[in-house]
Scaffold this active site. Structure first.
Site, PDB file in Angstrom:
ATOM      1  N   ASP A 120      24.477 -49.923   4.864  1.00 56.12           N
ATOM      2  CA  ASP A 120      24.363 -48.597   4.258  1.00 56.12           C
ATOM      3  C   ASP A 120      25.658 -47.938   3.775  1.00 56.12           C
ATOM      4  O   ASP A 120      25.822 -47.678   2.601  1.00 56.12           O
ATOM      5  CB  ASP A 120      23.691 -47.640   5.254  1.00 56.12           C
ATOM      6  CG  ASP A 120      22.252 -48.028   5.532  1.00 56.12           C
ATOM      7  OD1 ASP A 120      22.023 -49.202   5.843  1.00 56.12           O
ATOM      8  OD2 ASP A 120      21.379 -47.163   5.447  1.00 56.12           O
ATOM      9  N   GLU A 440      20.808 -39.469   9.678  1.00 54.97           N
ATOM     10  CA  GLU A 440      19.623 -40.019   9.039  1.00 54.97           C
ATOM     11  C   GLU A 440      18.505 -39.969  10.078  1.00 54.97           C
ATOM     12  O   GLU A 440      18.704 -40.369  11.226  1.00 54.97           O
ATOM     13  CB  GLU A 440      19.912 -41.473   8.651  1.00 54.97           C
ATOM     14  CG  GLU A 440      19.098 -42.014   7.532  1.00 54.97           C
ATOM     15  CD  GLU A 440      19.598 -43.386   7.103  1.00 54.97           C
ATOM     16  OE1 GLU A 440      20.149 -43.489   6.011  1.00 54.97           O
ATOM     17  OE2 GLU A 440      19.451 -44.337   7.879  1.00 54.97           O
ATOM     18  N   SER A 466      16.079 -41.569   6.229  1.00 56.77           N
ATOM     19  CA  SER A 466      16.368 -42.981   5.977  1.00 56.77           C
ATOM     20  C   SER A 466      15.748 -43.445   4.672  1.00 56.77           C
ATOM     21  O   SER A 466      14.719 -42.922   4.229  1.00 56.77           O
ATOM     22  CB  SER A 466      15.821 -43.821   7.139  1.00 56.77           C
ATOM     23  OG  SER A 466      15.812 -45.182   6.813  1.00 56.77           O
TER      24      SER A 466
END
Length: 555
Positions: A120, A440, A466
């Site tokens: 990420d 998140e 997310s």
């Protein structure tokens, strides 16, 4: 081609002596030095195999006449960091990643760089570093995980999170949950849906910083290792031609990537990261422009969590090049890419091989893109929603607010049955500064989905959701609560109006009442302490701005 300042000339004898302490020979030191930035570690499934990818890159560099030298940077697994203290550190790691690469690459004056990320925050952090350093650079990620199988259906990590909610609601047994847990993540690689990691890897290819296939070739395929070797070869060509990140990541290339983002139905977090990358490039992206691109771009794919297909299906359908071929009519194909060629040249042989995975532009899932930015008295500076993963009945919704200061309180309310159909769950003080770190939050959204409430309940937060989230989950509400945003003064029972097609997000109170509430709550907002008040996160909270900036540091 050779620009290195640390190996050439009489005065660099001490430097060469240090290289020779590591086993390098004169022949290697006379060649261009290529930094291999590898985020390998043994805590993230997307990164566990990156040593193998990096070794393949180094083989390619050597074949093409360069000397590769590997160094590392940090990485956080969002899935493992989820719903506990660790998630405060995830977004904040992006800045450390960019800074650490800048330090090592600049201190040792590499001629060029190959970036080997996968997950990420690592991908955008590395793109930010590449823009900042601006030496010839190219990316090759570790590739996506294969989808798992559960009861003869494809599944991914998001299904496991949702299954927890199903167990809590009595809709699934713990034995079935365990079976899914055993089978949902069958290989190394970035989690198999169009979550944030795969979204950013796909956009790295779309923006031109990775070779074709970089976004979608599965991690465990030999094709991925071959791509890494070709990437090592290609960096030497890029160095010879002196093609730099700012040549590739032009304003036109950023807009191309935005169009691909909308067509793929990427994670809402891509907006946060594209804003930050644009900031490094000094090519600011306006949130209204993002809405305009979305309104002009059809959504061609519905990958998990929006649908049942996964990144491997996109790979077999022709990958990102096939998506761009469908969008060729609206892209700027004159831009230069990491191949050394224009996008138009790259797309000459691209083809959509499966119209069930990549819809033709003439027959899209939706005439508008997968992401929308909402504005209104609750989000004067914008809020972001993955509209392509929202059920049609929730695109327009009104309901009473149920307000929670932090994820934990909201999850407790959801799990204990306090949230009912029609509610709008408001989770605040989770912004970049207020969290700190803009957590998140996959647990609350997945719990609602598992309970069957994702088509009846909306969530909104100044934090993030997310990329594995589906449903009416609106994040990045700006300004955040800690920055005196209106979300700080929403009360239980306030009616919140969501109109995603019209890009509106409002709480139904007057302008005068909003002002009075904000004035009266200022001291309470100031007194609200972030959950971490020491170390790096203390410094991060002092410098970071709200999500509408990309959560970048103040200048």
């Amino acid at each position: 081609m050779m620009t290195n300042k640390v190996t050439q000339g009489v005065e660099r004898a001490p430097h060469r002596s240090l290289f020779k302490a590591m086993g390098y020979v004169d022949e290697e030191l006379k060649q261009p030095l290529i930094g291999i930035v590898n985020s390998h570690n043994e805590i993230i499934p997307g990164h566990k195999h990156l040593k193998q990818i990096s070794e393949a890159v180094k083989s390619g560099v050597r074949m093409a006449g360069g000397t590769p030298m590997e160094f590392s940077t940090i990485a956080v697994c969002d899935g493992i960091a989820m719903n506990h203290l660790g998630m405060h550190y995830s977004l904040a790691s992006r800045e450390i990643i960019a800074d650490s690469i800048e330090i090592v690459a600049s201190a040792h004056d590499f001629d060029a760089l190959v970036f080997v990320p996968n997950c990420d925050k690592v991908v955008p952090g590395m793109l930010m570093a590449a823009a900042r350093i601006n030496k010839p650079s190219i990316f090759v990620s570790g590739g996506p995980m294969l989808a798992g199988r559960f009861k003869d259906k494809p599944v991914s990590l998001s299904n496991v999170f949702e299954a927890v909610g199903a167990v809590k609601a009595g809709k699934m047994s713990e034995a079935d949950l365990y079976e899914m847990e055993e089978n949902a993540c069958p290989s190394c690689g970035s989690c198999s849906g169009m979550f944030t990691a795969n979204s950013m890897n796909c956009l790295t290819e779309a923006i031109g910083m990775a070779l074709p296939g970089g976004g979608t070739i599965p991690a465990v395929f030999a094709h991925r290792e071959r791509l890494a070797k070709y990437t090592g070869i290609k960096i030497m060509e890029i160095l010879k031609e002196n093609i730099r990140p700012k040549d590739i990541m032009s304003k036109a290339a950023l807009e191309n990537a935005l169009s691909v983002d909308m067509a793929l139905g990427c994670s809402s977090n891509t907006i946060l990261h594209l804003l930050a990358i644009a900031h490094e490039l000094e090519a600011e992206i306006d949130l209204q422009r993002i809405n305009q691109v979305s309104s002009e771009t059809p959504q061609l794919c519905k990958l998990s969590p929006a649908g049942d297909q996964h990144i491997e299906d996109l790979y077999y359908a022709g990958g990102i090049q096939a998506v761009m071929k469908e969008l060729e009519y609206k892209l700027d194909t004159s831009v230069i890419t990491a191949t050394g060629k224009s996008l138009a040249e790259n797309l000459q042989h691209a083809a959509n091989l499966d119209t069930n995975v990549i819809r033709p532009a003439s027959d899209p899932y939706s005439k508008t893109g997968g992401i929308a930015v909402l504005f209104g008295n609750l989000a004067p500076d914008g809020a972001v929603v993955k509209q392509g993963a929202v059920a049609p009945e929730m695109l327009i919704h009104q309901g009473p607010a149920k307000v929670y200061d932090g994820e934990e309180a909201a999850v407790e309310a959801i799990m204990s049955g306090q949230i009912v159909a029609g509610d709008v769950v408001v989770i605040r003080y989770e912004g970049p500064r207020g969290g700190p770190g803009m957590r998140e939050m996959l647990t609350p959204t997945s719990a609602l989905a598992g309970m069957g409430l994702d088509k009846q309940v909306a969530l909104l937060t100044d934090g993030r959701f997310s990329g594995a989230t589906r449903g009416a989950s609106i994040g990045h509400v700006s300004p955040e609560a800690k920055a005196y945003g209106p979300i700080a003064v929403v009360k239980n029972g306030d009616i919140i109006a969501i109109e995603i097609p019209n890009r509106k997000l409002d709480v139904q109170i007057s302008e005068q009442e909003m002002k009075e509430r904000l004035d009266s709550e200022k001291e309470a907002i100031d007194a609200k302490q972030p959950r971490v008040t020491k170390g790096y996160l203390k410094r991060y909270a002092e410098k970071v701005q709200s999500a509408n900036t990309g959560a970048v540091f103040q200048k």
